[in-house]
Design an enzyme around this catalytic site. Structure first.
Site, PDB file in Angstrom:
ATOM      1  N   LYS A 144       0.705  -1.711  -0.287  1.00 14.53           N
ATOM      2  CA  LYS A 144      -0.304  -0.033   0.609  1.00 14.53           C
ATOM      3  C   LYS A 144       0.910   1.586  -0.497  1.00 14.53           C
ATOM      4  O   LYS A 144       0.667   1.866  -0.405  1.00 14.53           O
ATOM      5  CB  LYS A 144      -1.495  -0.076   1.353  1.00 14.53           C
ATOM      6  CG  LYS A 144      -1.730  -0.850   1.015  1.00 14.53           C
ATOM      7  CD  LYS A 144      -2.911  -1.342   2.155  1.00 14.53           C
ATOM      8  CE  LYS A 144      -4.264  -2.879   1.763  1.00 14.53           C
ATOM      9  NZ  LYS A 144      -3.890  -3.151   3.097  1.00 14.53           N
ATOM     10  N   GLN A 191      -5.470  -2.314   8.351  1.00 16.19           N
ATOM     11  CA  GLN A 191      -5.270  -3.329   8.040  1.00 16.19           C
ATOM     12  C   GLN A 191      -5.916  -5.008   9.296  1.00 16.19           C
ATOM     13  O   GLN A 191      -5.488  -5.318  10.521  1.00 16.19           O
ATOM     14  CB  GLN A 191      -3.653  -3.584   7.613  1.00 16.19           C
ATOM     15  CG  GLN A 191      -3.039  -4.999   6.955  1.00 16.19           C
ATOM     16  CD  GLN A 191      -3.783  -4.879   5.900  1.00 16.19           C
ATOM     17  OE1 GLN A 191      -4.020  -4.046   4.718  1.00 16.19           O
ATOM     18  NE2 GLN A 191      -4.192  -6.245   5.865  1.00 16.19           N
ATOM     19  N   ASP A 228     -11.514   1.345   2.790  1.00 20.76           N
ATOM     20  CA  ASP A 228     -11.879  -0.096   2.520  1.00 20.76           C
ATOM     21  C   ASP A 228     -13.368  -0.275   2.652  1.00 20.76           C
ATOM     22  O   ASP A 228     -14.204  -1.465   2.065  1.00 20.76           O
ATOM     23  CB  ASP A 228     -11.425  -0.207   3.650  1.00 20.76           C
ATOM     24  CG  ASP A 228     -10.549  -1.774   3.223  1.00 20.76           C
ATOM     25  OD1 ASP A 228     -10.139  -1.677   1.976  1.00 20.76           O
ATOM     26  OD2 ASP A 228      -9.670  -1.775   4.711  1.00 20.76           O
TER      27      ASP A 228
END
Ligand code: NDP
Length: 281
Positions: free
Chosen positions: A49, A93, A116
């Site tokens: 990322k 994450q 997300d």
């Protein structure tokens, strides 16, 4: 032999487009990534990322927090990032360590920064057919299906897997695109027959080579989401070697859904930047 959908090339082209767009900007889209603990897979995803952000010309901050960070401390970080103007997207994450409740933490992310698409609000908006940040994997899969230039409307789509991050949002996107959608899971009866009826088959199970040629309709579009490690090699949920001769399009593993998922995180961050700057006017 099917056309192999090149997710790597498609992802590269999206990142290149974003880099061109950001090159001329005085302020840059900003993303913050929070990782807790040292799960090796998470570490590698977070590193990717960071690399993607650089390639897209974004501003990024990566927080690598120790395994014994408390949930309260993590939420405090999220809230600080919610308040910061130069951060447009926040990603926590997963998986989080066992002493944390992911849903509680994720739902602290400001919905405008939920790149997300995992907050209840984003998921609910998708379900209601309203504009929303959509989870990166299913969003990327829709782009990969677009690559085939095949129409989705009216097609029969089968999604194997009903997770909140892949299966369910995937089914919803296909439904919103006017496919007739069936979601399968571990309790589905006649799985083989159901799958063999699909014009579009999406496998998001987490079992190596689970989808065999007899489960695939001739000429289908087959999307393989699975990431499984077998003898040190990455293997999808689809028995690629045998299925590729039966379907019309197929995504490889690696090089299919994975790179597009990453590119969609950048795309969502760019969209978050535009949205927040529009609101600030
Ligand atoms: P989950 O484990 O959350 O969900 C798996 C789903 O598969 C469940 O709904 C489960 O059913 C279903 N399932 C399991 N066994 C069977 C079976 N025998 N028959 C039918 N259905 C079954 O996984 P995720 O959705 O998070 O991920 C799925 C896969 O995709 C994994 O390999 C993961 O690594 C990969 N992945 C890849 C990404 C990428 O970027 N390429 C991103 C995210 C995930 P039930 O609900 O009944 O238990």
């Amino acid at each position: 032999m099917a056309v192999i959908i090149d997710g790597k090339a498609a992802a590269q082209s999206i990142k290149k487009k974003l880099a061109d767009l950001t090159a001329g900007m005085t302020s840059k889209p900003g993303i913050a990534v929070l990782q807790v603990g040292e799960n090796p897979a998470s570490q590698s995803y977070v590193n990717s990322k960071e690399k993607d952000s650089q390639e897209a010309g974004f501003y990024s901050e990566i927080f690598r927090l120790s395994e014994n960070t408390t949930q309260e401390a993590l939420i405090k970080r999220v809230e600080d990032l919610n308040a910061r103007k130069e951060i447009n997207g926040i990603l926590v994450q997963l998986p989080l360590p066992k002493h944390m409740d992911s849903d509680t933490v994720l739902n602290k992310i400001n919905v405008l920064k939920d790149v997300d698409g995992f907050t209840y609000i984003s998921a609910g908006r998708l379900m209601s057919g309203k504009p929303a940040f959509v989870a990166c994997t299913p969003k990327g899969i829709m782009k990969l299906i677009e690559e085939t230039k095949e129409k989705i409307e009216g097609k029969t789509a089968v999604v194997i897997g009903r997770s909140n991050i892949v299966g369910k949002p995937m089914a919803m996107l296909l439904l919103n695109a006017n496919a007739t959608v069936t979601i399968c899971h571990s309790k589905t009866k006649n799985l083989k027959e159901v799958c063999a009826s699909a014009d579009i088959l999406v496998a998001a199970i987490g079992r190596a080579k689970f989808v065999t040629a007899d489960m695939v309709k001739s000429g289908a579009i087959v999307i393989d989401v699975g990431i499984n490690r077998v003898d040190g090699k990455l293997v999808g949920d689809v028995d690629f070697e045998n299925v590729k001769d039966k379907c019309s399009f197929i995504t490889p593993v690696p090089g299919g859904v994975g790179p597009m998922t990453r590119a969609m995180l950048m795309q969502n961050t760019y969209e978050a930047y535009l949205l927040q700057n529009e609101r600030a006017k």
